[in-house]
Scaffold this active site. Sequence first.
Site, PDB file in Angstrom:
ATOM      1  N   HIS A 196     -51.070  32.751  44.212  1.00  0.00           N
ATOM      2  CA  HIS A 196     -51.084  32.586  45.679  1.00  0.00           C
ATOM      3  C   HIS A 196     -49.705  32.875  46.243  1.00  0.00           C
ATOM      4  O   HIS A 196     -49.560  33.169  47.416  1.00  0.00           O
ATOM      5  CB  HIS A 196     -51.529  31.178  46.067  1.00  0.00           C
ATOM      6  CG  HIS A 196     -50.626  30.097  45.571  1.00  0.00           C
ATOM      7  ND1 HIS A 196     -50.468  29.829  44.240  1.00  0.00           N
ATOM      8  CD2 HIS A 196     -49.797  29.263  46.226  1.00  0.00           C
ATOM      9  CE1 HIS A 196     -49.595  28.857  44.109  1.00  0.00           C
ATOM     10  NE2 HIS A 196     -49.155  28.494  45.289  1.00  0.00           N
ATOM     11  N   LYS A 231     -44.429  32.162  37.936  1.00  0.00           N
ATOM     12  CA  LYS A 231     -43.210  31.711  37.257  1.00  0.00           C
ATOM     13  C   LYS A 231     -43.545  30.726  36.164  1.00  0.00           C
ATOM     14  O   LYS A 231     -44.444  29.912  36.289  1.00  0.00           O
ATOM     15  CB  LYS A 231     -42.329  31.015  38.331  1.00  0.00           C
ATOM     16  CG  LYS A 231     -40.955  30.677  37.863  1.00  0.00           C
ATOM     17  CD  LYS A 231     -40.007  31.843  37.991  1.00  0.00           C
ATOM     18  CE  LYS A 231     -38.649  31.556  37.390  1.00  0.00           C
ATOM     19  NZ  LYS A 231     -38.642  31.642  35.913  1.00  0.00           N
ATOM     20  N   LYS A 250     -46.533  22.225  39.797  1.00  0.00           N
ATOM     21  CA  LYS A 250     -45.118  21.855  39.878  1.00  0.00           C
ATOM     22  C   LYS A 250     -44.419  22.623  41.006  1.00  0.00           C
ATOM     23  O   LYS A 250     -43.751  22.043  41.856  1.00  0.00           O
ATOM     24  CB  LYS A 250     -44.495  22.240  38.521  1.00  0.00           C
ATOM     25  CG  LYS A 250     -43.196  21.646  38.183  1.00  0.00           C
ATOM     26  CD  LYS A 250     -42.663  22.211  36.858  1.00  0.00           C
ATOM     27  CE  LYS A 250     -43.566  22.006  35.657  1.00  0.00           C
ATOM     28  NZ  LYS A 250     -42.896  22.325  34.367  1.00  0.00           N
ATOM     29  N   ASP A 283     -42.122  22.720  46.538  1.00  0.00           N
ATOM     30  CA  ASP A 283     -41.876  23.824  47.484  1.00  0.00           C
ATOM     31  C   ASP A 283     -41.017  24.935  46.907  1.00  0.00           C
ATOM     32  O   ASP A 283     -40.079  25.418  47.561  1.00  0.00           O
ATOM     33  CB  ASP A 283     -41.223  23.292  48.775  1.00  0.00           C
ATOM     34  CG  ASP A 283     -42.261  22.702  49.707  1.00  0.00           C
ATOM     35  OD1 ASP A 283     -43.432  23.107  49.609  1.00  0.00           O
ATOM     36  OD2 ASP A 283     -41.896  21.827  50.503  1.00  0.00           O
ATOM     37  N   LYS A 291     -47.215  31.006  32.260  1.00  0.00           N
ATOM     38  CA  LYS A 291     -46.550  30.516  31.047  1.00  0.00           C
ATOM     39  C   LYS A 291     -46.811  31.478  29.918  1.00  0.00           C
ATOM     40  O   LYS A 291     -47.850  32.138  29.883  1.00  0.00           O
ATOM     41  CB  LYS A 291     -47.118  29.142  30.665  1.00  0.00           C
ATOM     42  CG  LYS A 291     -46.197  28.362  29.770  1.00  0.00           C
ATOM     43  CD  LYS A 291     -45.122  27.710  30.588  1.00  0.00           C
ATOM     44  CE  LYS A 291     -44.289  26.747  29.807  1.00  0.00           C
ATOM     45  NZ  LYS A 291     -43.610  25.809  30.722  1.00  0.00           N
ATOM     46  N   SER A 336     -34.236  27.656  38.587  1.00  0.00           N
ATOM     47  CA  SER A 336     -34.647  29.039  38.319  1.00  0.00           C
ATOM     48  C   SER A 336     -34.854  29.781  39.634  1.00  0.00           C
ATOM     49  O   SER A 336     -34.518  30.964  39.768  1.00  0.00           O
ATOM     50  CB  SER A 336     -35.961  29.076  37.535  1.00  0.00           C
ATOM     51  OG  SER A 336     -35.729  28.914  36.166  1.00  0.00           O
TER      52      SER A 336
HETATM   53  N1  GLU Z   1     -40.053  26.049  31.149  1.00  0.00           N
HETATM   54  C1  GLU Z   1     -39.647  25.285  32.293  1.00  0.00           C
HETATM   55  C2  GLU Z   1     -40.810  24.467  32.810  1.00  0.00           C
HETATM   56  O1  GLU Z   1     -41.715  24.151  32.096  1.00  0.00           O
HETATM   57  C3  GLU Z   1     -38.965  26.113  33.334  1.00  0.00           C
HETATM   58  C4  GLU Z   1     -39.780  27.184  33.964  1.00  0.00           C
HETATM   59  C5  GLU Z   1     -39.003  28.127  34.867  1.00  0.00           C
HETATM   60  O2  GLU Z   1     -37.823  27.887  35.102  1.00  0.00           O
HETATM   61  O3  GLU Z   1     -39.604  29.088  35.311  1.00  0.00           O
HETATM   62  O4  GLU Z   1     -40.815  24.040  33.922  1.00  0.00           O
END
Ligand code: GLU
Length: 475
Positions: free
Chosen positions: A68, A73, A97, A102, A109, A367
């Site tokens: 969306h 990420k 998350k 936001d 993943k 990130s």
């Molecule tokens: N692997 C981390 C998580 O589970 C970071 C993910 C990221 O920074 O994209 O949130």
Amino acid sequence: MTLPPDNEVSFKDSVNLSFDLARATLEIPDGMAQYIRNVNNVYQVRFPVKINGKIETFIGWRAVHSDHKLPAKGGIRFAPQVNQNEVEALAALMSYKCALVDVPFGGSKGGLLIDPRKYDRESMEKITRRFAFELIQKDYIGSGTNVPAPDMGTGQREMAWIASTYNSYRPGDINHLACVTGKPVSMGGIQGRVEATGRGVVFGLREFFRTPGDVEKAGLDGGLEGKKIIVQGLGNVGYYTAKILQEEDGAKIIGVLEYNGGLMDPNGLNVEEVYRYKVDNQGFEGYPGNGEFVPDSSVLLEEECDILIPAAMEAVINQENAGRIQAKIIAEAANGPVTFAAEAILQEKGVVSIPDVYLNAGGVTVSYFEWIKNLSHIRFGRMQKRYDEGKSEKLIQAIEGTGHKVPQALKEQICRGSEEIDLVRSGLDDTMRQAWQDIRERFWTNDSIHSYRIAAMSIAIEKIHNSYRTMGVYP
Ligand code: GLU
């Protein structure tokens, strides 16, 4: 470590059962809810790599749970027990998350089935680059489509290899550095990303302890100072969480656990020393400082403490051991450490879970800052640092001109312009504070919500739904 019992539902089902509870508190059409709940697409790849003259085949996955918002990420995990179900569950958690805090990304993943301890640096580089190549080919890596990051078994080193591989297949892409986050600072990374998940856990806990109603619900009072804490997993996340809690908040780290043994001292352990020893000796056995070595570390999860911080992997608190947990708060620094069935048992006992979708969001938040830095091609603070310093100096001069002397230490504090690390920490702190206020508001004002997890999930699902609706998925 004890494994979850066989009758425990899978990680993905566990996440989805929480989704169902959260969704039931919202007005969302069934079809839309089903769409949000399920993974949009998942790519499984097998590829060969020649290691020491022999061909070995590896298998990996990259799942996109929601798009969306783009890019999608989420980290890439290198571990000997990764599977598609796990990667899909983790991708879903990434969607919730990001929406909750936001961070304008979809959820994704990746996982590679490998035991990184069995390979030398050179082989790891070959394998990582090859996996990255496979993902780039299918558009599962790209600054505007899908942006990986470190997770269990990966770090700055792997991210640098991924960025460099991407660059060689997309020459001329001016935004190539934004194709992955968690890179070394020398390669476009951002200050404070390595500690970010741990620092985010601490910011989350501080905000929790700022709100007396929440603290009281957990049967505690006061702040973090002197609180007895046990940390499971002293990897990147657990280490920074424990270190910051000890050094900046005065909390007492009474136990640390790894898969091959734990250390316990009711008077508190020295996190830095214990961590250094663990890194050099692959475990705590033989640690010469204070603390008792406990070979079966899983029993330490059940010790009396104020806060238990699982910071390693999923399902460590499950139906089998949930009834024996004595902690007042479970602070979920890992993804999915408490199974759906365990949560019901904990709730019955009055144990409060601060959920993963909130508490470990610090990693992806920073990130996001790194991604913005890469796209804007400038380090945070570069333009305004000296300007701000100049303005503050004039202010001090004006105050002192009235005959009032400003103490030197205060002067230095006021006049110091912000560095990148200051801005990153401030942005992270603000993100964690705001999200906790949203969660507690939803929790305390909604009779059909019985845990912070369901409050957090309901906010996330609502936001994702609103995005799809505004986008025009249905009229
Ligand atoms: N692997 C981390 C998580 O589970 C970071 C993910 C990221 O920074 O994209 O949130």
